[in-house]
Design an enzyme around this catalytic site. Sequence first.
Site, PDB file in Angstrom:
ATOM      1  N   GLY A 180       2.161   4.952  -0.574  1.00  0.00           N
ATOM      2  CA  GLY A 180       1.610   6.278  -0.858  1.00  0.00           C
ATOM      3  C   GLY A 180       2.725   7.212  -1.303  1.00  0.00           C
ATOM      4  O   GLY A 180       2.867   7.562  -2.476  1.00  0.00           O
ATOM      5  N   CYS A 239       0.543  33.211  10.758  1.00  0.00           N
ATOM      6  CA  CYS A 239       0.913  33.915  11.985  1.00  0.00           C
ATOM      7  C   CYS A 239       1.303  32.950  13.105  1.00  0.00           C
ATOM      8  O   CYS A 239       0.625  32.861  14.137  1.00  0.00           O
ATOM      9  CB  CYS A 239      -0.228  34.835  12.407  1.00  0.00           C
ATOM     10  N   GLU A 259       0.827  -1.210   0.000  1.00  0.00           N
ATOM     11  CA  GLU A 259       0.000   0.000   0.000  1.00  0.00           C
ATOM     12  C   GLU A 259       0.864   1.263   0.000  1.00  0.00           C
ATOM     13  O   GLU A 259       0.801   2.063   0.931  1.00  0.00           O
ATOM     14  CB  GLU A 259      -0.866   0.030   1.268  1.00  0.00           C
TER      15      GLU A 259
HETATM   16  N1  LLP Z   1      -1.238   2.032   4.508  1.00  0.00           N
HETATM   17  C1  LLP Z   1      -1.716   2.534   5.655  1.00  0.00           C
HETATM   18  C2  LLP Z   1      -2.641   1.729   6.449  1.00  0.00           C
HETATM   19  C3  LLP Z   1      -1.306   3.803   6.097  1.00  0.00           C
HETATM   20  O1  LLP Z   1      -1.765   4.284   7.238  1.00  0.00           O
HETATM   21  C4  LLP Z   1      -0.398   4.552   5.304  1.00  0.00           C
HETATM   22  C5  LLP Z   1       0.048   5.875   5.734  1.00  0.00           C
HETATM   23  C6  LLP Z   1       0.043   4.004   4.099  1.00  0.00           C
HETATM   24  C7  LLP Z   1      -0.390   2.737   3.733  1.00  0.00           C
HETATM   25  C8  LLP Z   1       0.970   4.723   3.176  1.00  0.00           C
HETATM   26  O2  LLP Z   1       2.196   5.029   3.756  1.00  0.00           O
HETATM   27  P1  LLP Z   1       3.382   5.606   2.843  1.00  0.00           P
HETATM   28  O3  LLP Z   1       3.686   4.571   1.797  1.00  0.00           O
HETATM   29  O4  LLP Z   1       2.927   6.884   2.242  1.00  0.00           O
HETATM   30  O5  LLP Z   1       4.504   5.812   3.791  1.00  0.00           O
HETATM   31  N2  LLP Z   1       1.786  12.597   6.817  1.00  0.00           N
HETATM   32  C9  LLP Z   1       2.962  11.786   7.030  1.00  0.00           C
HETATM   33  C10 LLP Z   1       2.771  10.367   6.591  1.00  0.00           C
HETATM   34  C11 LLP Z   1       1.600   9.684   7.256  1.00  0.00           C
HETATM   35  C12 LLP Z   1       1.345   8.290   6.748  1.00  0.00           C
HETATM   36  C13 LLP Z   1       0.069   7.747   7.286  1.00  0.00           C
HETATM   37  N3  LLP Z   1      -0.264   6.435   6.843  1.00  0.00           N
HETATM   38  C14 LLP Z   1       4.136  12.448   6.315  1.00  0.00           C
HETATM   39  O6  LLP Z   1       3.955  13.475   5.654  1.00  0.00           O
HETATM   40  O7  LLP Z   1       5.259  11.976   6.413  1.00  0.00           O
END
Ligand code: LLP
Length: 396
Positions: free
Chosen positions: A259, A326, A257
């Site tokens: 992202g 701000c 998964e």
């Molecule tokens: N699967 C689940 C169940 C998740 O909770 C997440 C991300 C992903 C997949 C994808 O993770 P990735 O491949 O993107 O690392 N806002 C934070 C990242 C939060 C990720 C939350 N969950 C940042 O900007 O670093």
Amino acid sequence: MSAPEAELVRRFGSPLYVYDEGELRARCRALRNAFAPELADFFYAMKANSNPHLLGIVREEGLGIDAVSLGEVRMARHVGFAPTQISFNGNNVDDAEMSAVRAEGVHVIVDSLAQLARYGRLFPETSVGVRLNPDIGAGHHDHVITGGPESKFGIDVGLARSILEVAAAHRLRIHGLQHHIGSGILDVAKLSLAMEVLLEVAPLFPELDFVDFGGGFGIPYRPLQAPLDLETFGRVATERIERFRAAYSRPVRVRFEPGRFVVATSGSLLVTVTAVKRAKKHTFIGTDSGFHHLIRPMAYGSYHRIENLSNQGGALEVVSVAGNICESGDLFAKERLLPECHEGDVLAIRDAGAYGYSMSSTYNLRPRPAEVLLSSPDQSPTLIRRRETIEDLLAP
Ligand code: LLP
């Protein structure tokens, strides 16, 4: 590439999110090429960036969707993903949302025994996946570590038997196991270790169709940081999974998964310098954007490369790049070496495609930027989301 990039701000306004279609497609392909097609499926975690045009490209590249809310499920359906291409992976979901998600026909992964029991009461005699906490966490910051003792996610991997008991009580079939240990992981060993934990417990579950090892694949935000060795991970993981599949009674597929890995590098946030302030301790480069548009530096102390597109060869100077919100924490970069900045210069904040726009807000009642896609192969720009207006914010 950089002169036309600064032109985009003149044409579409500032600040501006810009995405590169070629890069987005290349990232999707890199993932898929790391595994044999008959082995693994990729479900893009759309929380990283849910712009519908980008989702359309991801769909064309053959990825599915990992969704965490009804809104994400509905968006995925809206851009043409079939229900079978969507995996719902919510946390602390209420009955109304769970029922609405089920009504969309997507399959569900639950992440607590309580949720499993509730799911069983609502939908007895169906199939469901469960999220495990493999007691291993990793990630670029404490806030994004989602495995291990501090994490609110998943069911302790030691509770496999309780999972089966709750499932049996409601005649549920556990058809998938999942984990996601954190985000921004560059270490193949961590990913492999968590995979090992899940595969060790998997034989206790006799009716699996899939094992899902979550996302978390990191990217190197800093100039000299080494990237995740996807090829090695693909090789090591394939070997381990093949061994599992050979011993298991059913033809299990593997899921990931990702992202960030998919969208981060394709996006930049272009901002314009509005003021240069030489204060006692710091030189502040003020810009027309801020943490309402890219919260990662403020939320996690994250590093994003910054280029001055208007003065690329200029004399270097140590500066702090600030936003227009701000709050004192509203800094894109602290004490960074940049070519001298002047009012009107356009700066590009790189690797902003993931968790940039999707985490933006209208704090201070400042509208969100527009989004533009540079199409491949000619880099022609298309507006893929219009700039928000103050009128939008005034609307009831
Ligand atoms: N699967 C689940 C169940 C998740 O909770 C997440 C991300 C992903 C997949 C994808 O993770 P990735 O491949 O993107 O690392 N806002 C934070 C990242 C939060 C990720 C939350 N969950 C940042 O900007 O670093």
